[in-house]
Motif scaffolding. Structure first.
Motif, PDB file in Angstrom:
ATOM      1  N   ASP A  53       0.818  -1.220   0.000  1.00  0.00           N
ATOM      2  CA  ASP A  53       0.000   0.000   0.000  1.00  0.00           C
ATOM      3  C   ASP A  53       0.847   1.263   0.000  1.00  0.00           C
ATOM      4  O   ASP A  53       0.554   2.253   0.682  1.00  0.00           O
ATOM      5  N   GLY A  54       1.949   1.208  -0.739  1.00  0.00           N
ATOM      6  CA  GLY A  54       2.779   2.389  -0.909  1.00  0.00           C
ATOM      7  C   GLY A  54       3.721   2.701   0.235  1.00  0.00           C
ATOM      8  O   GLY A  54       4.364   3.755   0.244  1.00  0.00           O
ATOM      9  N   ARG A  55       3.833   1.795   1.223  1.00  0.00           N
ATOM     10  CA  ARG A  55       4.760   2.060   2.321  1.00  0.00           C
ATOM     11  C   ARG A  55       5.526   0.794   2.681  1.00  0.00           C
ATOM     12  O   ARG A  55       5.085  -0.325   2.396  1.00  0.00           O
ATOM     13  N   MET A  56       6.682   1.003   3.285  1.00  0.00           N
ATOM     14  CA  MET A  56       7.523  -0.124   3.663  1.00  0.00           C
ATOM     15  C   MET A  56       7.010  -0.748   4.957  1.00  0.00           C
ATOM     16  O   MET A  56       6.637  -0.039   5.904  1.00  0.00           O
ATOM     17  N   ARG A  57       6.981  -2.056   4.970  1.00  0.00           N
ATOM     18  CA  ARG A  57       6.542  -2.778   6.153  1.00  0.00           C
ATOM     19  C   ARG A  57       7.558  -3.861   6.505  1.00  0.00           C
ATOM     20  O   ARG A  57       8.342  -4.294   5.652  1.00  0.00           O
ATOM     21  N   THR A  58       7.547  -4.278   7.754  1.00  0.00           N
ATOM     22  CA  THR A  58       8.497  -5.285   8.230  1.00  0.00           C
ATOM     23  C   THR A  58       7.735  -6.453   8.859  1.00  0.00           C
ATOM     24  O   THR A  58       6.863  -6.251   9.719  1.00  0.00           O
ATOM     25  N   PHE A  59       8.061  -7.660   8.436  1.00  0.00           N
ATOM     26  CA  PHE A  59       7.505  -8.877   9.011  1.00  0.00           C
ATOM     27  C   PHE A  59       8.613  -9.527   9.848  1.00  0.00           C
ATOM     28  O   PHE A  59       9.647  -9.933   9.323  1.00  0.00           O
ATOM     29  N   ARG A  60       8.421  -9.574  11.164  1.00  0.00           N
ATOM     30  CA  ARG A  60       9.451 -10.104  12.056  1.00  0.00           C
ATOM     31  C   ARG A  60       9.419 -11.625  12.056  1.00  0.00           C
ATOM     32  O   ARG A  60       8.377 -12.241  12.320  1.00  0.00           O
ATOM     33  N   ILE A  61      10.539 -12.245  11.778  1.00  0.00           N
ATOM     34  CA  ILE A  61      10.633 -13.703  11.697  1.00  0.00           C
ATOM     35  C   ILE A  61      11.096 -14.302  13.020  1.00  0.00           C
ATOM     36  O   ILE A  61      10.572 -15.319  13.465  1.00  0.00           O
ATOM     37  N   GLY A  62      12.049 -13.643  13.658  1.00  0.00           N
ATOM     38  CA  GLY A  62      12.548 -14.155  14.941  1.00  0.00           C
ATOM     39  C   GLY A  62      13.992 -13.776  15.159  1.00  0.00           C
ATOM     40  O   GLY A  62      14.601 -13.078  14.347  1.00  0.00           O
ATOM     41  N   GLU A  63      14.548 -14.263  16.258  1.00  0.00           N
ATOM     42  CA  GLU A  63      15.937 -13.967  16.609  1.00  0.00           C
ATOM     43  C   GLU A  63      16.852 -15.091  16.172  1.00  0.00           C
ATOM     44  O   GLU A  63      16.440 -16.234  16.019  1.00  0.00           O
ATOM     45  N   TYR A  64      18.095 -14.731  16.009  1.00  0.00           N
ATOM     46  CA  TYR A  64      19.116 -15.712  15.643  1.00  0.00           C
ATOM     47  C   TYR A  64      19.714 -16.322  16.904  1.00  0.00           C
ATOM     48  O   TYR A  64      20.004 -15.632  17.878  1.00  0.00           O
ATOM     49  N   GLY A  65      19.925 -17.635  16.860  1.00  0.00           N
ATOM     50  CA  GLY A  65      20.646 -18.319  17.930  1.00  0.00           C
ATOM     51  C   GLY A  65      19.821 -18.500  19.189  1.00  0.00           C
ATOM     52  O   GLY A  65      18.645 -18.141  19.274  1.00  0.00           O
ATOM     53  N   GLY A  66      20.465 -19.085  20.187  1.00  0.00           N
ATOM     54  CA  GLY A  66      19.799 -19.325  21.462  1.00  0.00           C
ATOM     55  C   GLY A  66      18.927 -20.567  21.426  1.00  0.00           C
ATOM     56  O   GLY A  66      18.686 -21.170  20.372  1.00  0.00           O
ATOM     57  N   ALA A  67      18.440 -20.940  22.600  1.00  0.00           N
ATOM     58  CA  ALA A  67      17.637 -22.162  22.707  1.00  0.00           C
ATOM     59  C   ALA A  67      16.330 -22.064  21.938  1.00  0.00           C
ATOM     60  O   ALA A  67      15.836 -23.041  21.387  1.00  0.00           O
ATOM     61  N   HIS A  68      15.756 -20.856  21.866  1.00  0.00           N
ATOM     62  CA  HIS A  68      14.462 -20.685  21.206  1.00  0.00           C
ATOM     63  C   HIS A  68      14.576 -19.862  19.923  1.00  0.00           C
ATOM     64  O   HIS A  68      13.570 -19.481  19.342  1.00  0.00           O
ATOM     65  N   GLY A  69      15.805 -19.584  19.494  1.00  0.00           N
ATOM     66  CA  GLY A  69      15.994 -18.788  18.285  1.00  0.00           C
ATOM     67  C   GLY A  69      15.946 -19.630  17.022  1.00  0.00           C
ATOM     68  O   GLY A  69      15.770 -20.849  17.066  1.00  0.00           O
ATOM     69  N   LYS A  70      16.096 -18.964  15.888  1.00  0.00           N
ATOM     70  CA  LYS A  70      16.047 -19.636  14.593  1.00  0.00           C
ATOM     71  C   LYS A  70      17.439 -19.709  13.988  1.00  0.00           C
ATOM     72  O   LYS A  70      18.269 -18.812  14.175  1.00  0.00           O
ATOM     73  N   SER A  71      17.670 -20.765  13.236  1.00  0.00           N
ATOM     74  CA  SER A  71      18.911 -20.868  12.474  1.00  0.00           C
ATOM     75  C   SER A  71      18.767 -20.047  11.198  1.00  0.00           C
ATOM     76  O   SER A  71      17.660 -19.635  10.821  1.00  0.00           O
TER      77      SER A  71
END
Length: 284
Positions: A53-71
């Motif tokens: 809709d004409g503006r920049m948006r961000t979709f948060r996926i998650g954090e890197y590393g840690g026990a509950h983070g993402k690779s």
């Protein structure tokens, strides 16, 4: 936003405070940024940045590393899935918002809260006080301690089967009644469009053996004679129970206007079934 190779060394350098800019992955639509909390903790966050809709948006996926983070591999896959949704004219953040709203609804619609709404509905229907009290006893003393904290949408057939198995060891009749009440609450939730469907009770039924014990003639004579030692009106009450076969509560609520020359009439509000019926007096 510059594109960079994102090996684990690069990500670890960010965790050590070496890189702070937002970069885009060369192998996927993934973006990363480094964030530092007020306590000084450094986090590397995976994101998918897009225009809508004409503006920049961000979709948060998650954090890197840690026990509950993402690779890195998991984050790239998630970014690719978000890009696929965007290409199909579906904003990935909208779906995330829907999931958040669903989780909020689930927290609000626990089995306990829906059960209390069900009881409130029964009160509005004008159930007899004794019947309503029995519903409340079963639901509050038996079902809520077992299922109360569960979201109503998570009360599955497996949960009902486990409930039956736990209660049947105590009493078959209690297990059957609890299943019936739980199913009534779930049906109420479906009627109110809180859940989409009601788990089937097929195969979960608990059968109660029919009563085969009957008083012998000698036992009836003993009870009849023992009733003579009671005071008024209990002596007459006990003997009338034997003669009539009526329910205890029906005779306990009996009034003189209900007694006629040839029958006793029980009004609907005094009967278990909620229907008027009469008891012939001929031959008593």
């Amino acid at each position: 936003m510059p594109k960079v190779e994102l090996p684990d060394l690069h990500l670890k350098a960010r965790l050590n405070g070496g890189v702070y800019a937002r970069d885009r992955d060369t192998q996927s639509p993934l973006a990363i940024r480094t964030r530092v909390s007020r306590t000084g903790r450094t986090r590397v966050v995976f994101e998918f940045v897009y225009r809508s809709d004409g503006r920049m948006r961000t979709f948060r996926i998650g954090e890197y590393g840690g026990a509950h983070g993402k690779s890195l591999k998991e984050a790239r896959k998630a970014a690719g899935a978000a890009k696929t949704k965007l290409d199909a004219q579906t904003d990935p953040n909208d779906e995330k918002t829907d999931d958040k709203k669903r989780r909020i609804r689930e927290r609000a619609n626990t089995f306990e809260t829906v059960a209390e709404s069900f009881l409130k509905e029964l009160r509005h229907k004008g159930l007899r006080p004794k019947t309503l009290a029995e519903y409340e006893r079963i639901i509050r003393k038996r079902l809520i301690p077992e299922l109360g904290d569960l979201p109503i949408s998570k009360v599955s057939r497996a949960e009902l089967r486990d409930l039956r198995d736990r209660l049947v060891e105590e009493s078959v009749s209690v297990a059957r009644t609890c299943l019936e009440r739980a199913h009534a609450i779930l049906s109420f939730a479906a009627q109110e469009e809180i859940i989409a469907s009601v788990p089937s009770l097929a195969g979960l039924a608990v059968s109660v053996a029919s009563r085969t014990r009957r008083w012998t003639d000698q036992e009836i004579r003993m009870i009849w004679n023992a009733a003579e030692t009671l005071t008024v009106p209990w002596s007459q009450y006990a003997r009338l129970l034997i003669l009539s076969g009526a329910r205890r509560t029906e005779l306990a609520s009996l009034k003189w206007e209900h007694v006629q020359a040839d029958k006793i009439s029980f009004p609907a509000e005094d009967t278990k079934a909620g229907r008027w019926h009469s008891l012939p007096l001929a031959g008593l």
